[in-house]
Design an enzyme around this catalytic site. Structure first.
Site, PDB file in Angstrom:
ATOM      1  N   SER A  19      41.215  63.863  38.652  1.00  0.00           N
ATOM      2  CA  SER A  19      41.885  64.600  39.696  1.00  0.00           C
ATOM      3  C   SER A  19      40.956  65.125  40.794  1.00  0.00           C
ATOM      4  O   SER A  19      41.432  65.473  41.869  1.00  0.00           O
ATOM      5  CB  SER A  19      42.623  65.791  39.079  1.00  0.00           C
ATOM      6  OG  SER A  19      41.687  66.679  38.491  1.00  0.00           O
ATOM      7  N   LYS A  66      36.459  71.965  44.796  1.00  0.00           N
ATOM      8  CA  LYS A  66      37.808  71.523  44.442  1.00  0.00           C
ATOM      9  C   LYS A  66      38.789  72.680  44.582  1.00  0.00           C
ATOM     10  O   LYS A  66      38.455  73.823  44.238  1.00  0.00           O
ATOM     11  CB  LYS A  66      37.796  71.014  42.998  1.00  0.00           C
ATOM     12  CG  LYS A  66      39.102  70.363  42.547  1.00  0.00           C
ATOM     13  CD  LYS A  66      38.957  69.846  41.116  1.00  0.00           C
ATOM     14  CE  LYS A  66      40.210  69.130  40.639  1.00  0.00           C
ATOM     15  NZ  LYS A  66      40.049  68.649  39.244  1.00  0.00           N
ATOM     16  N   SER A 109      38.372  64.239  34.816  1.00  0.00           N
ATOM     17  CA  SER A 109      38.662  64.470  36.232  1.00  0.00           C
ATOM     18  C   SER A 109      37.444  64.606  37.136  1.00  0.00           C
ATOM     19  O   SER A 109      37.585  64.621  38.354  1.00  0.00           O
ATOM     20  CB  SER A 109      39.541  65.712  36.395  1.00  0.00           C
ATOM     21  OG  SER A 109      40.883  65.375  36.153  1.00  0.00           O
TER      22      SER A 109
END
Lengths: 491, 481
Positions: free
Chosen positions: B148, B73, B172
C-alpha cells in the site's frame, strides 16, 4: 408462600481505582473539571494513538484483590471489548476477558438476617465465590442535559474515558437482597480501607449491577434473570433487588412469564423500568489487545504490595476483640472504617482504658460525627484529646455527665479537654471535707424534708443529692456525695 | 539522485542548503504529481519554513539527517499536515500530534515535504484502493506501483525524495519497493514505534523505510529505531550502528533458499532474476543452503484472518462522532454510524471489516482467529528453525513484476496472492528487506527479499548493500525528476 421460592443473585461491582492519572495515558482522573479538558490523543482515541499501562493502576488493582483475599494471576491479558457507542472513543473498551487479573477467588463476608425494620441480627459468616477481578478502562459520558442547544444535540465528555476500574464479578451466590447488601458493603469497606478506591456509590466511583432470578426451592435450573442497573447506593440496590424478587414471584405465581432484560432502578418511584434502548444480544468480539503486552505481575511485586498495605479490617477487628476485650459488635463497629479504627487506637493509647474509650467513641463521638456529617479522620476532636477526656473521667477529675458536655464543647470549639474543663471550672470535687460542708448546709436548710426522710420517706434521698449537686455547681463527685449523704442523713 | 549522506554532509559543510534541497524536492513533487499522483499533500510553505530552521542552526554536525527531504505515507501523523490514510472517512483530518518517528526525524534535521498516497488504510497491493485515485508506477504509468505504500515508493523511485516512510502490515513497504525498483525495509516488529501510525493490523504493522540506497535506509533506521515509552510493543533492545558493518563483505554468510517458494505461481522472469541473484550471492562468497518453511503455505490465509480481525476493531473509531467525515441527513445515532461508514469507507476496507468481524464472532472465534494464531506460532517456529541453518532467507518479494491497472481489481484473491512472500515476515515479526535485482523484458523492476532473525537489520542491510554494490540497477524509470 414466598418461602417456597429461592432468590438467586449475582453481583458485578465496578470500582474506580484511586490513581492520579488514567490507566492508559497520563491524563488526570480528576472529577468535575471542564468537559474534555483531561484528555489527550490516547484517551480521545485519536487515530494512531496507543495505550501504555499505568503501573499504579496495577498496584491498586493488586491492593483491591489482596484486600478481598483474592489471588493475583502471574500473567493476565488485556482484551478488546468491541461495541459502538459515542462515549467509547475507540469503538472498543480495553478490558480483560479470558485471562483476567484475578480469577476463582473465595471471599468470606459477615452477613446478618434483618427484621421487618431492617435491623440486623444474628451476624454470621458467608462464603462468596468471586469469579474474577479484572482491570479495565472506563468510558466517557454522554451529556444530554444542562447545556445550551441540548434539545438539538447531545454532547460527549471524555474526561472519564480511560479512568481505571476494577470489575469484581461474583457467582450467583446470594440468596437474599441483604446478603447482597452486606457483600457490597464488605467490598466497599475493603477497597476504601486499602486506598484502592474511594468506593463512593453516590459519586459513581463504585457502581453495582445485580443479576436477579428466582426459582422454586429444590429446582435445579435457574429462572429467567434480569440485570439491574442505576443502583446508586447500596440501599437502593437492596431495594431494587427486593422489588424485582417480589415482582418475579408475583408474576410466576399468577402464571405470567418473565423476560430476560436490563432494568433501571428508579429510586423516586421505587420501581424498576426497562432500559429505553432495546437491549440487543451484544457480541463483543473479544480478542487479545495487540497494543499491550501480557501483564506480568512478579511475585515480589505482590509481596511488596502486601507488605505496604495496612492491617485489614477482619484481622484488625479480631485483634481489637482479643487484646482490648471488646465484644464482636464493638470491634466490628470500630473497624467499619480504617480512619475510625486508627482513631480508636490512638485514643486508647492516650486514655489507657480500651473499653471506656470504645464506649465513648461508639456513643458520644459517633453521634457528634454523624450530626456533623464527618468521618473520624476529620473529627475536630483529635484522638489523643478524646483519650485525655476519658482519662480525666477515669481518674475522677470530672464526672461522666460533665464529660459529655465537655465533649460537645470540644467538638464545637476544637479546644482540648483540659482547656474546656478549666474554662468551665469543671474540676470535680471529691474531697470529703468539702462535700460534707455542703451537705451540712443543705440539711440545715431543709428541716422539713429531713424530718420526712427520717420518718421513712426514702425517696427524698434524690432531693438531697440534687440539692448538694446544685449547691456545688455540679462539681461534687456524685459517688462521694451519695456515700456521705447516706451517712449524714442517718444520724 | 544523491545519497542522503552526500546531501546531508554538503548541507552540514555549508556547500549547499536545506532550502535548496527542499526546493528541488518540492519542485519535483509538484511537477511530477500530475502524472504520478504520489502525493496527497505537498506542504511547500511548511517545508520551506522547516528548511530555513535547519539552515539557521549554526551547528549541524549533530543532525544525522540535516536538510534531508522526506515524504511520509499518509497514515502517519504529522502535525500541521493532513492524515487521510487514503480514505474519505477521515475527511479533512489534521492530527494534533506527531508520530514518534516524525518527532525523531525532525529532531535529526530532516524536512518533511508532504504526505504520500496509499491504499485506503494500507489495505491493498496495487494502490487502486486509494479514495484519491491510484499512484502510477514511474517505470510505466499504465502499471500499478504496488501497495500500500505506493506513493512513498513512487516518490523515491522518481527521484523526488531520497527516502520516504511507509508502513508494512503484510508487505506494504517491500512489495511497492520491488515494483518500483527501490529499497524497502521492514524492521523487526517492535523495532520502530507505531505511535502515530494509524493502525491497520496492530500486531503486524511496522513502519518501514523506502530508499534509493541501502546506506540511506540504514541511516534512517538509525534515527527512528528504538524503544518508545508511548508504544508498549516497542522492545528494549539496544539499537546497533546500522552503518558500521554495511561495507563488510558477505563471505561465509549463509543464505537460505526454499525451493518450494520458487515453485508454481512465480513469473518465469522473476524466477530467473532470483536464480541469478542467488548466483550473485554465491559469487560474493555467501553460502547457499536449502531451508524449509513448511507452514508458509498457510501464511496468506492466516494473515487475512488476523489482519482483518484487528482491522475490524481498529477501524471502529471512524464512526463520524468525533472527527473526520460524518454523513449528512442521519438524524438518529445508528443511522449516522451506518451512513457514515457506508459512505466513508471504500469497498476493500468494508470487505476486510466484514471478514474481520466475522472471524471474531461468537461461535467462529475458535475456528478462525484462534486457529490462525496457532498457525502463526508454528510459522514463527519455522523461521526459528530456518535461522538455525542460515543468516537470512532469500525469496522473491513478489510473484510478478508490476501489473496493469485493473488487472486484478475484480479478483481479491489473486490480489491477495501478491503478498505471498511478504506476509510471513509480518506474521513472524521478523525483519525483511526488498532489493532491486533486475528488470523484466518489459523493463519493469524485480525485487529480491531477504528475511532475517529478530533484530538482524544490520546483517540484512549488509547483505542488501553487498548486492546493490555488486549488481546496481543501472536504469532509471521513465518518469524521473
Amino acid at each position: 408462600m414466598t418461602n417456597s421460592w429461592e432468590t438467586i443473585i449475582g453481583l458485578e461491582v465496578h470500582a474506580q481505582l484511586n490513581t492520579g492519572s488514567k490507566i492508559f495515558c497520563g491524563c488526570a482522573t480528576r472529577f468535575g473539571d471542564e468537559p474534555n479538558s483531561n484528555t489527550c490523543p490516547v484517551c480521545l482515541g485519536l487515530p494512531g494513538a496507543l495505550p501504555v499501562l499505568n503501573w499504579r493502576a496495577v498496584e491498586l488493582g493488586a491492593r483491591a484483590a489482596l484486600a478481598l483475599g483474592l489471588n493475583i494471576n502471574h500473567r493476565s491479558i488485556f482484551s478488546r471489548k468491541n461495541y459502538f457507542y459515542p462515549d467509547l472513543p475507540k469503538g472498543y473498551q480495553i478490558s480483560q476477558y479470558d485471562q483476567p487479573f484475578s480469577a476463582n477467588g473465595v471471599l468470606e463476608i459477615m452477613t446478618a438476617d434483618r427484621d421487618e425494620a431492617g435491623h440486623a441480627h444474628d451476624w454470621h459468616p458467608m462464603t462468596v465465590n468471586v469469579t474474577r477481578l479484572h482491570l479495565e478502562e472506563d468510558a466517557g459520558k454522554n451529556v444530554h442535559e444542562g447545556l445550551p442547544e441540548v434539545d438539538r444535540y447531545s454532547y460527549i465528555d471524555l474526561n472519564r474515558a480511560g479512568t481505571p476500574l476494577a470489575e469484581i464479578v461474583t457467582e450467583p451466590d446470594f440468596r437474599s437482597s441483604w446478603q447482597a447488601y452486606d457483600y457490597v458493603n464488605h467490598v466497599r469497606r475493603a477497597l476504601l480501607w486499602v486506598g484502592a478506591s474511594e468506593a463512593d456509590m453516590e459519586k459513581g466511583n463504585l457502581r453495582c449491577e445485580a443479576n436477579v432470578s428466582v426459582r422454586r426451592v429444590g429446582d435445579p435450573t435457574l429462572g429467567t434473570k434480569v440485570e439491574l442497573k442505576n443502583l446508586n447506593s447500596v440501599r437502593f440496590m437492596q431495594r431494587a433487588i427486593e422489588f424485582e424478587v417480589e415482582r418475579h414471584i408475583r408474576t410466576l405465581e399468577s402464571g405470567g412469564r418473565l423476560v430476560q432484560e436490563t432494568l433501571l432502578w428508579d429510586e423516586k418511584l421505587a420501581e424498576t423500568r426497562p432500559m429505553r434502548s432495546k437491549e440487543e444480544a451484544h457480541d463483543y468480539r473479544y480478542f487479545p489487545e495487540p497494543d499491550l503486552p501480557p501483564l506480568i505481575v512478579p511475585d515480589e511485586f505482590i509481596e511488596q504490595t502486601r507488605a505496604a498495605m495496612p492491617e485489614l479490617p477482619g484481622p484488625r477487628a479480631r485483634r481489637f476483640s482479643e487484646s482490648y476485650g471488646l465484644s464482636f459488635a464493638d470491634a466490628s463497629q470500630l473497624t467499619a472504617e480504617r480512619s475510625l479504627a486508627d482513631y480508636y487506637e490512638s485514643a486508647v493509647e492516650a486514655s489507657g482504658n480500651a473499653r471506656a474509650t470504645a464506649n465513648w467513641i461508639r456513643s458520644e463521638l459517633s453521634r457528634e460525627l454523624e450530626n456533623a456529617g464527618l468521618t473520624a479522620a476529620k473529627s475536630p476532636v483529635p484522638a489523643t484529646e478524646l483519650g485525655a477526656l476519658v482519662r480525666m473521667i477515669d481518674e475522677g477529675k470530672i464526672s461522666g455527665k460533665q464529660g459529655k458536655d465537655v465533649l460537645v464543647e470540644m467538638f464545637r470549639s476544637g479546644k482540648s479537654a483540659g482547656a474546656v474543663v478549666e474554662e468551665r471550672g469543671l474540676v470535680q470535687v471529691s474531697d470529703t471535707g468539702e462535700i460534707d460542708r455542703v451537705i451540712d448546709l443543705v440539711i440545715a436548710a431543709s428541716p422539713n424534708q429531713l424530718e420526712q426522710y427520717r420518718a421513712g420517706k426514702e425517696t427524698l434521698f434524690g432531693f438531697f443529692v440534687g440539692q448538694v449537686m446544685k449547691a456545688s455547681k455540679g462539681k461534687a463527685n456524685p459517688k462521694v456525695v451519695n456515700e456521705r449523704l447516706r451517712e449524714k442523713l442517718k444520724s | 539522485m544523491k545519497s542522503i549522506s552526500n546531501l546531508r554532509d554538503g548541507i552540514v559543510r555549508g556547500e549547499t542548503t536545506a532550502r535548496a534541497a527542499t526546493e528541488s524536492a518540492l519542485n519535483a513533487a509538484e511537477k511530477l504529481n500530475d502524472s504520478l499522483n504520489a502525493f496527497l499533500e505537498i506542504d511547500r510553505a511548511g517545508a520551506l519554513n522547516r528548511a530555513a530552521q535547519v539552515d539557521a542552526q549554526s551547528e549541524k554536525t549533530d543532525l544525522p539527517l540535516a536538510g534531508v527531504p522526506f515524504a511520509i505515507k499518509d497514515n502517519i501523523c504529522v502535525r500541521g499536515m493532513q492524515t487521510s490514510c487514503g480514505s474519505r472517512i477521515l475527511g479533512p483530518y489534521h492530527p494534533p500530534y506527531n508520530a514518534t518517528v516524525i518527532d525523531r526525524l525532525i529532531a535529526a534535521g530532516s524536512v518533511i515535504i508532504g504526505k504520500t498516497n496509499c491504499d485506503e488504510f494500507a489495505m491493498g497491493s496495487s494502490n487502486e484502493n486509494s479514495a484519491f485515485g491510484p499512484v502510477k508506477n514511474p517505470w510505466d504509468l499504465s502499471r500499478v506501483p504496488g501497495g500500500s505504500s505506493g506513493g512513498s515508493a513512487a516518490a523515491v523511485a522518481a527521484g523526488i525524495v531520497p527516502v520516504a516512510l511507509g508502513s508494512d502490515t503484510g508487505g506494504s513497504v517491500r512489495q511497492p519497493a520491488a515494483l518500483c525498483g527501490v529499497i524497502g525495509l521492514k524492521p523487526t516488529y517492535g523495532r520502530v514505534s507505531r505511535y502515530g501510525l494509524v493502525a491497520f493490523g496492530s500486531s503486524l504493522d511496522q513502519i518501514g523505510v523506502l530508499a534509493g540506497e541501502v546506506s540511506d535506509a540504514a541511516a534512517v533506521l538509525q534515527v527512528i529505531a528504538g524503544r518508545d515509552s508511548s508504544d508498549a510493543t516497542t522492545a528494549d533492545v539496544p539499537v546497533p550502528d546500522y552503518s558500521a558493518e554495511l561495507n563488510e563483505d558477505v563471505k561465509g554468510l549463509r543464505i537460505g533458499v526454499s525451493r518450494v517458494l520458487l515453485g508454481k505461481g512465480v513469473h518465469p522472469e522473476v524466477r530467473a532474476a532470483i536464480e541469478k541473484s542467488i548466483e550473485a550471492y554465491r559469487d560474493l562468497g555467501a553460502e547457499i543452503v536449502d531451508v524449509d518453511l513448511p507452514h508458509a503455505k498457510y501464511a496468506i490465509a492466516v494473515y487475512y484472518i488476523i489482519a482483518t480481525a484487528e482491522a475490524s476493531s481498529n477501524l471502529a473509531r471512524f464512526d463520524g462522532v468525533r472527527y473526520g467525515f460524518r454523513a449528512k441527513d442521519a438524524p438518529a445515532l445508528k443511522e449516522m454510524y451506518r451512513k457514515t461508514r457506508d459512505e466513508g469507507f471504500g469497498p476493500e476496507v468494508k470487505r476486510r471489516i466484514m471478514l474481520g468481524t466475522y472471524v471474531l464472532s461468537h461461535g467462529y472465534y475458535d475456528a478462525y482467529y484462534l486457529k490462525a494464531q496457532q498457525v502463526r506460532t508454528l510459522l514463527r517456529q519455522d523461521f526459528t528453525r530456518a535461522f538455525e541453518k542460515c543468516d537470512a532467507v532469500l525469496t522473491p518479494t513478489t510473484p510478478t513484476p508490476a501489473f496493469l491497472f485493473g488487472e486484478k481489481v475484480d479478483d481479491p484473491l489473486a490480489m491477495y496472492l501478491n503478498d505471498i512472500y511478504t506476509v510471513t515476515a509480518n506474521l513472524a515479526g521478523v525483519p525483511g528487506i526488498s532489493v532491486p535485482c533486475g528488470l523484466s523484458s518489459d523493463g519493469l523492476p524485480i525485487g529480491l527479499q531477504l528475511l532475517g532473525p529478530y533484530w538482524s537489520e544490520a546483517r540484512l542491510l549488509r547483505l542488501a548493500h553487498a548486492y546493490q554494490t555488486a549488481r546496481p540497477l543501472n536504469a532509471r524509470p521513465r518518469v524521473f525528476a
